[in-house]
Write an enzyme that holds these catalytic residues in place. Structure first.
Site, mmCIF file in Angstrom:
data_model
loop_
_atom_site.group_PDB
_atom_site.id
_atom_site.type_symbol
_atom_site.label_atom_id
_atom_site.label_comp_id
_atom_site.label_asym_id
_atom_site.label_seq_id
_atom_site.Cartn_x
_atom_site.Cartn_y
_atom_site.Cartn_z
ATOM 1 N N LYS A 181 0.836 -1.199 0.000
ATOM 2 C CA LYS A 181 0.000 0.000 0.000
ATOM 3 C C LYS A 181 0.875 1.257 0.000
ATOM 4 C CE LYS A 181 -3.906 -2.392 2.065
ATOM 5 N NZ LYS A 181 -4.740 -2.708 3.244
ATOM 6 N N GLN A 187 -5.045 -1.686 9.409
ATOM 7 C CA GLN A 187 -4.889 -2.999 8.783
ATOM 8 C C GLN A 187 -5.452 -4.096 9.684
ATOM 9 O OE1 GLN A 187 -3.843 -3.406 5.669
ATOM 10 N NE2 GLN A 187 -4.006 -5.627 5.699
ATOM 11 N N ASP A 219 -11.259 2.468 3.389
ATOM 12 C CA ASP A 219 -11.528 1.026 3.262
ATOM 13 C C ASP A 219 -13.009 0.753 2.993
ATOM 14 O OD1 ASP A 219 -9.386 -0.756 3.365
ATOM 15 O OD2 ASP A 219 -9.162 -0.573 5.538
HETATM 16 N N1 GUN Z 1 -6.850 -7.052 5.790
HETATM 17 C C1 GUN Z 1 -7.069 -7.767 4.675
HETATM 18 N N2 GUN Z 1 -7.621 -6.999 3.712
HETATM 19 C C2 GUN Z 1 -7.755 -5.766 4.245
HETATM 20 C C3 GUN Z 1 -8.245 -4.525 3.748
HETATM 21 O O1 GUN Z 1 -8.710 -4.407 2.612
HETATM 22 N N3 GUN Z 1 -8.199 -3.478 4.598
HETATM 23 C C4 GUN Z 1 -7.728 -3.589 5.864
HETATM 24 N N4 GUN Z 1 -7.744 -2.509 6.625
HETATM 25 N N5 GUN Z 1 -7.265 -4.714 6.363
HETATM 26 C C5 GUN Z 1 -7.271 -5.799 5.549
#
Ligand code: GUN
Length: 292
Positions: A52, A96, A119
């Site tokens: 990211k 996350q 998200d």
């Molecule tokens: N863990 C796995 N996929 C995601 C996601 O798309 N966003 C977040 N915040 N955590 C994750």
């Protein structure tokens, strides 16, 4: 059969975003800023967050990574979330997942200001999505819609079967594929208790597999000319890989692909689109596109 190349599509979209960011900055606007909170040292989460941050660089965004050990208390984490809510320089942020067991993920998600919830996990965004209002749409379903659109896969009036009912993929995907402004399809959601799942799949024009069971969808479960979107990314041991594992989809690709009109591979299909859509949401956050 056409392979839907998520990696190439994601690269193209990131280039489009980068171009737009430079236009915004050249015009005196603000460079979008994404912050991420990472708790602990889960291998998968480390990789996702690293990717990211790299994607932010590729898009010309500012990024901030806040790391905490897994003994951080829920109250401390909620205080960090609140600081990001208050920080006017941060346009959007993510926490996350998964979080350590002593912290309520739902509480943390609901503490995020929905206007910064890139998200799209906050109930306000989920609710607005469900009734077709402007909002952050979570990255995986948004990425799938984008792939279907860019590959001109006809969805209107088609029969779409979704395998899985998770909050992150199955449920939002069903909502979006049903809505006139997105998929405009006839949607069936199948899950672990569904009877005649094979029959449902065999009648589908589009199958979106998001159950997390490697090689679940086999050739006998699909009709000729189907479009298959594989959301599965299960880590399976593989001695030929440097990491010792590979990512395996929910679809038995080699036998299903020959029957398909379109199919996404794993890796290189839905996966790269997910981070790319987080970038799109961050761009929207920077532009205050959905909320003032
Ligand atoms: N863990 C796995 N996929 C995601 C996601 O798309 N966003 C977040 N915040 N955590 C994750």
């Amino acid at each position: 059969m056409q392979i839907i190349d998520g990696k190439a599509t994601a690269a193209q979209i990131k280039a489009e975003i980068a171009e737009e960011v430079e236009r915004i900055v050249a015009g005196g606007g603000k460079r979008p800023h994404l912050a991420a909170i990472l708790v602990g040292h889960d291998g998968g989460s480390e990789t996702y967050v690293r990717n990211k941050v790299l994607a932010c660089e590729a898009c010309g965004f500012k990024s901030t990574l806040l790391r905490f050990e897994d003994d951080i208390t829920e109250a401390e984490l909620l205080a960090e979330v609140d600081q990001l809510n208050q920080d006017d320089d941060v346009d959007g942020f993510i926490v996350q997942l998964p979080l350590p067991r002593h912290i309520s993920e739902q509480k943390v998600i609901e503490a995020i200001d929905y206007r910064k919830d890139v998200d799209g996990f906050h109930p306000i965004n989920v609710g607005r999505m469900a009734i077709g209002l402007p909002c952050y749409i979570s990255a995986t379903p948004k990425g799938i819609l984008e792939l279907l659109k860019r590959y001109h896969v006809e969805t209107s009036g088609k029969k779409c079967v979704i395998l899985g009912r998770s909050n992150i993929v199955g449920k939002p995907m069903a909502q979006l594929m049903m809505q006139k402004q997105y998929g405009d399809a006839t949607v069936t959601v199948c899950h672990s208790r569904s009877k005649d799942l094979k029959k449902e799949c065999r009648e589908a024009d589009i199958i979106i597999a998001a159950i997390g069971q490697p090689d679940f969808v086999t050739a006998d479960m699909v009709k000729e000319g189907v479009t298959v979107i594989d959301v599965g990314t299960t880590r399976v041991p593989d001695a030929t890989k440097k990491s010792g594992f590979r990512l395996n989809g929910d679809v038995k690709y080699d036998e299903v692909a020959p029957k398909c009109a379109y199919i996404t591979p794993v890796p290189g299909g839905v996966g790269p689109m997910t981070i790319c859509m987080l970038m799109k949401n961050t761009l929207s956050a920077g532009k205050k596109e959905f909320f003032d």
